[in-house]
Design an enzyme around this catalytic site. Sequence first.
Site, short mmCIF file in Angstrom:
data_model
loop_
_atom_site.label_atom_id
_atom_site.label_comp_id
_atom_site.label_asym_id
_atom_site.label_seq_id
_atom_site.Cartn_x
_atom_site.Cartn_y
_atom_site.Cartn_z
N LYS A 174 -15.73 -36.90 27.38
CA LYS A 174 -16.94 -37.51 27.97
C LYS A 174 -16.60 -38.83 28.67
O LYS A 174 -17.07 -39.08 29.77
CB LYS A 174 -18.01 -37.76 26.88
CG LYS A 174 -18.43 -36.51 26.13
CD LYS A 174 -19.56 -36.78 25.15
CE LYS A 174 -19.17 -37.64 23.96
NZ LYS A 174 -18.27 -36.99 22.98
N ARG A 199 -4.91 -39.30 21.19
CA ARG A 199 -5.62 -40.52 21.59
C ARG A 199 -5.40 -41.63 20.55
O ARG A 199 -5.26 -42.80 20.90
CB ARG A 199 -7.11 -40.23 21.75
CG ARG A 199 -7.88 -41.41 22.34
CD ARG A 199 -9.26 -40.99 22.79
NE ARG A 199 -10.19 -40.89 21.68
CZ ARG A 199 -11.46 -40.46 21.79
NH1 ARG A 199 -11.92 -40.07 22.97
NH2 ARG A 199 -12.24 -40.41 20.75
N ARG A 250 -7.08 -46.53 18.34
CA ARG A 250 -8.38 -46.40 17.66
C ARG A 250 -8.19 -45.89 16.24
O ARG A 250 -7.65 -44.80 16.03
CB ARG A 250 -9.28 -45.43 18.45
CG ARG A 250 -10.15 -46.12 19.47
CD ARG A 250 -11.00 -45.12 20.22
NE ARG A 250 -11.97 -44.42 19.38
CZ ARG A 250 -12.92 -43.66 19.87
NH1 ARG A 250 -13.05 -43.50 21.18
NH2 ARG A 250 -13.77 -43.06 19.06
N ARG A 252 -27.22 -38.98 19.85
CA ARG A 252 -26.42 -38.24 18.89
C ARG A 252 -27.25 -37.70 17.73
O ARG A 252 -26.71 -37.04 16.84
CB ARG A 252 -25.35 -39.16 18.31
CG ARG A 252 -23.94 -38.93 18.86
CD ARG A 252 -23.05 -39.97 18.20
NE ARG A 252 -21.65 -39.64 18.23
CZ ARG A 252 -20.80 -40.08 19.16
NH1 ARG A 252 -21.20 -40.79 20.17
NH2 ARG A 252 -19.51 -39.78 19.06
N ARG A 264 -15.81 -36.65 11.58
CA ARG A 264 -16.58 -36.80 12.82
C ARG A 264 -16.97 -35.46 13.42
O ARG A 264 -18.06 -35.30 13.96
CB ARG A 264 -15.78 -37.64 13.82
CG ARG A 264 -15.92 -39.12 13.49
CD ARG A 264 -14.80 -39.94 14.05
NE ARG A 264 -14.69 -39.88 15.49
CZ ARG A 264 -13.53 -39.93 16.14
NH1 ARG A 264 -12.40 -39.99 15.49
NH2 ARG A 264 -13.52 -39.89 17.44
P1 ADP Z 1 -16.13 -39.98 20.04
O1 ADP Z 1 -17.00 -39.28 21.03
O2 ADP Z 1 -14.69 -39.79 20.28
O3 ADP Z 1 -16.52 -39.76 18.60
P2 ADP Z 1 -17.37 -42.54 20.66
O4 ADP Z 1 -16.58 -43.59 21.31
O5 ADP Z 1 -18.48 -41.91 21.42
O6 ADP Z 1 -16.27 -41.53 20.21
O7 ADP Z 1 -18.00 -43.08 19.29
C1 ADP Z 1 -17.24 -43.69 18.30
C2 ADP Z 1 -18.07 -43.91 17.04
O8 ADP Z 1 -19.16 -44.80 17.33
C3 ADP Z 1 -18.74 -42.67 16.47
O9 ADP Z 1 -17.88 -41.93 15.62
C4 ADP Z 1 -19.93 -43.30 15.71
O10 ADP Z 1 -19.52 -43.86 14.49
C5 ADP Z 1 -20.33 -44.45 16.61
N1 ADP Z 1 -21.38 -44.04 17.57
C6 ADP Z 1 -21.23 -43.89 18.91
N2 ADP Z 1 -22.37 -43.50 19.48
C7 ADP Z 1 -23.29 -43.38 18.48
C8 ADP Z 1 -24.66 -43.00 18.41
N3 ADP Z 1 -25.33 -42.62 19.52
N4 ADP Z 1 -25.27 -43.00 17.21
C9 ADP Z 1 -24.62 -43.37 16.11
N5 ADP Z 1 -23.33 -43.72 16.08
C10 ADP Z 1 -22.66 -43.73 17.25
#
Ligand code: ADP
Length: 191
Positions: free
Chosen positions: A14, A128, A134, A89, A146
Amino acid sequence: MLNIVLFGPPGAGKGTQSEKLIHQYQLVHLSTGDIFRANIKGGTELGNKAKQFIDQGQLVPDEITIGMLESEADKYPDAKGYIFDGFPRTPKQAEALDNFLTSKGTAISGMIALEVDEEELRTRLMIRGKDSGRIDDQDPAIIQKRIDVYKNETEPVRDFYMSQNKYTGINGIGTIEEIFGRLCTAIDAIK
Ligand code: ADP
């Protein structure tokens, strides 16, 4: 306005594709993951709260995430449109986003989902983790957590947009350019 929800599991691509799409369509990129990480780096109160959840592979609570997303979107009053990456999410976030956009006289144009199988996701996230440092990408147990959270809490968001006839799924396996081409075809069809 052109408002796209770019959807898909962790590691689906994404972020990579959003960077390309914002140039193609002149959109503002709102990535909740990026905003959380910037806050963690900056040592803000929001960052400290979010970190406890993120490092465990859990979602940050809706109250925190929704408020943050809305105030971030409000920083771009002249935006031609947004790409929402990593948000919504949960169904609660999806409802909040609909209400927020309605209050601005606009709406989500469509959700586009990058479809990638689980085995490929695990491989990409481990790579990654090595490259980006990360923490949430370095431990197989956190990665699995996750993916499970995605299936249990996030996948229902798909139904939310399907019921509004706003859903398009695309194949997320291929080169970055191939996938970008598929995304543009999908977006041009909903513009
Ligand atoms: P990925 O898509 O690789 O999991 P992101 O960078 O989108 O990584 O998100 C990293 C972390 O940030 C998620 O695992 C979650 O803990 C938190 N996070 C991101 N977006 C949201 C959201 N919309 N609601 C709740 N937690 C979120």
